[in-house]
Design a protein around this motif. Structure first.
Motif, PDB file in Angstrom:
ATOM      1  N   ALA A   1       0.830  -1.322   0.073  1.00 17.79           N
ATOM      2  CA  ALA A   1      -0.032   0.119   0.001  1.00 17.79           C
ATOM      3  C   ALA A   1       0.953   1.331   0.042  1.00 17.79           C
ATOM      4  N   PHE A   2       1.981   1.229   0.824  1.00 20.39           N
ATOM      5  CA  PHE A   2       2.880   2.545   0.860  1.00 20.39           C
ATOM      6  C   PHE A   2       3.590   2.645  -0.379  1.00 20.39           C
TER       7      PHE A   2
ATOM      8  N   ARG B   1       1.222   3.900  -3.150  1.00 19.94           N
ATOM      9  CA  ARG B   1       0.645   5.246  -3.127  1.00 19.94           C
ATOM     10  C   ARG B   1       1.661   6.309  -3.372  1.00 19.94           C
TER      11      ARG B   1
ATOM     12  N   ASP C   1       1.726   6.371  -7.259  1.00 23.20           N
ATOM     13  CA  ASP C   1       0.327   6.632  -7.627  1.00 23.20           C
ATOM     14  C   ASP C   1       0.616   8.346  -7.620  1.00 23.20           C
ATOM     15  N   LEU C   2       0.962   8.845  -6.521  1.00 27.93           N
ATOM     16  CA  LEU C   2       1.522  10.238  -6.325  1.00 27.93           C
ATOM     17  C   LEU C   2       2.302  10.880  -7.502  1.00 27.93           C
TER      18      LEU C   2
END
Length: 303
Positions: free
Chosen positions: A134-135, A138, A141-142
């Protein structure tokens, strides 16, 4: 494990997967021309110190009296500047070949480092899962939500000019493409029976990842590498053209185009035109090869 993308290519008797790949690749004449042009560009760049009349890095060989000579004029040193000279008297033919060395070096090193880091992060996210996945995703994605040129400009402005600074900026910009692609491919491979069998046999996590999962994720990585190498060359030229990339003393293609831009309105087009053509041909040749590799590795995408 054998790469499934290669096994999809029709194979004759006594033919290895890579010879099969080469045979299929050679069936596209446009891609073959692109590969030949790229190999020629690499050869000219490697032989630049021996086939150019001037070393644009050597200030003792540059004469301001030879500045802005038109293509075909004679220089003060006695050789013909077939592509003309720039604003400080550097032979453009010599500067372009030396500039290609820098562009190809930056693109190759940045691509390899970005691929190494991005593939590692993608494999880690897919294999470990949970909060780690997840980290990482993310962050990916950023980064992918922001324009690459904006991130590169911010990093280069903070780090300063230089080849090493450009490479760092390009690695930061490009690693997320590898991470997202490899993570998706690794998730598919992780659920297959051969991976579960390897885990049930008690093989180490490193061996399962690098011996069984990674080889079957390399097909999209190869395609991304070719595309991102061309992108890195163009991005370096863009940053240098904007004045935040390489210093003026480095005859990269972007710097050469930038140096000649101020002379365009006065009719001295060649100072920017010929480096721009060299940059365009290099990027197009790499993209043609990358497109064909994509088609060969995934026949469903072939046009």
């Amino acid at each position: 494990m054998t790469d499934p993308s290669l096994s999809a290519i029709p194979m004759t008797d006594s033919e290895t997967p890579w010879s099969r790949f080469a045979r299929t690749f050679m069936q596209d004449r446009v891609a073959v021309i692109g590969l030949a042009v790229f190999l020629l560009i690499m050869l000219l760049a490697l032989l630049a110190p021996w086939i150019t009349p001037q070393n644009p890095y050597d200030l003792n060989s540059v004469d301001l009296m030879d500045s802005r000579l038109e293509p075909g004029e004679q220089t003060g040193e006695g050789f013909t500047a077939w592509l003309g000279t720039d604003g400080v008297g550097r032979d453009l033919y010599s500067s372009i070949l030396y500039g290609l060395r820098i562009s190809l070096l930056v693109g190759a090193i940045a691509g390899l480092l970005a691929a190494t880091f991005g593939v590692s992060m993608g494999l880690l996210a897919a294999y470990v899962g949970g909060k780690v996945e997840a980290f990482i995703m993310r962050v990916v994605d950023l980064q992918l939500s922001l324009p690459a040129i904006l991130i590169a400009l911010i990093l280069v402005a903070a780090l300063g000019k230089g080849v090493d600074k450009i490479i760092i900026a390009l690695v930061v910009v490009q690693w997320a493409y590898y991470a997202r692609t490899v993570r998706g491919s690794a998730l598919v491979e992780r659920r297959k029976e051969y991976v579960e069998a390897a885990q049930s046999l008690g093989l180490s996590h490193a061996r399962v990842v690098f011996r069984h999962i990674l080889p079957n994720c390399m097909a999209p990585v190869i395609v991304i590498f070719t595309v991102q190498t061309a992108s890195a060359i163009g991005l370096e030229a863009t940053l240098s053209f904007l004045g935040v990339g390489l210093p003026q003393t480095e005859p990269s293609l972007g710097v050469l185009i930038s140096n000649g831009f101020q002379y365009m309105l006065s009719g001295r087009y060649w100072i920017s035109f010929f480096p721009g053509v060299a940059l365009l041909v290099t990027i197009v040749a790499i993209n043609l090869v990358g497109d064909r590799i994509r088609d060969v590795l995934n026949p469903r995408l072939e046009r």
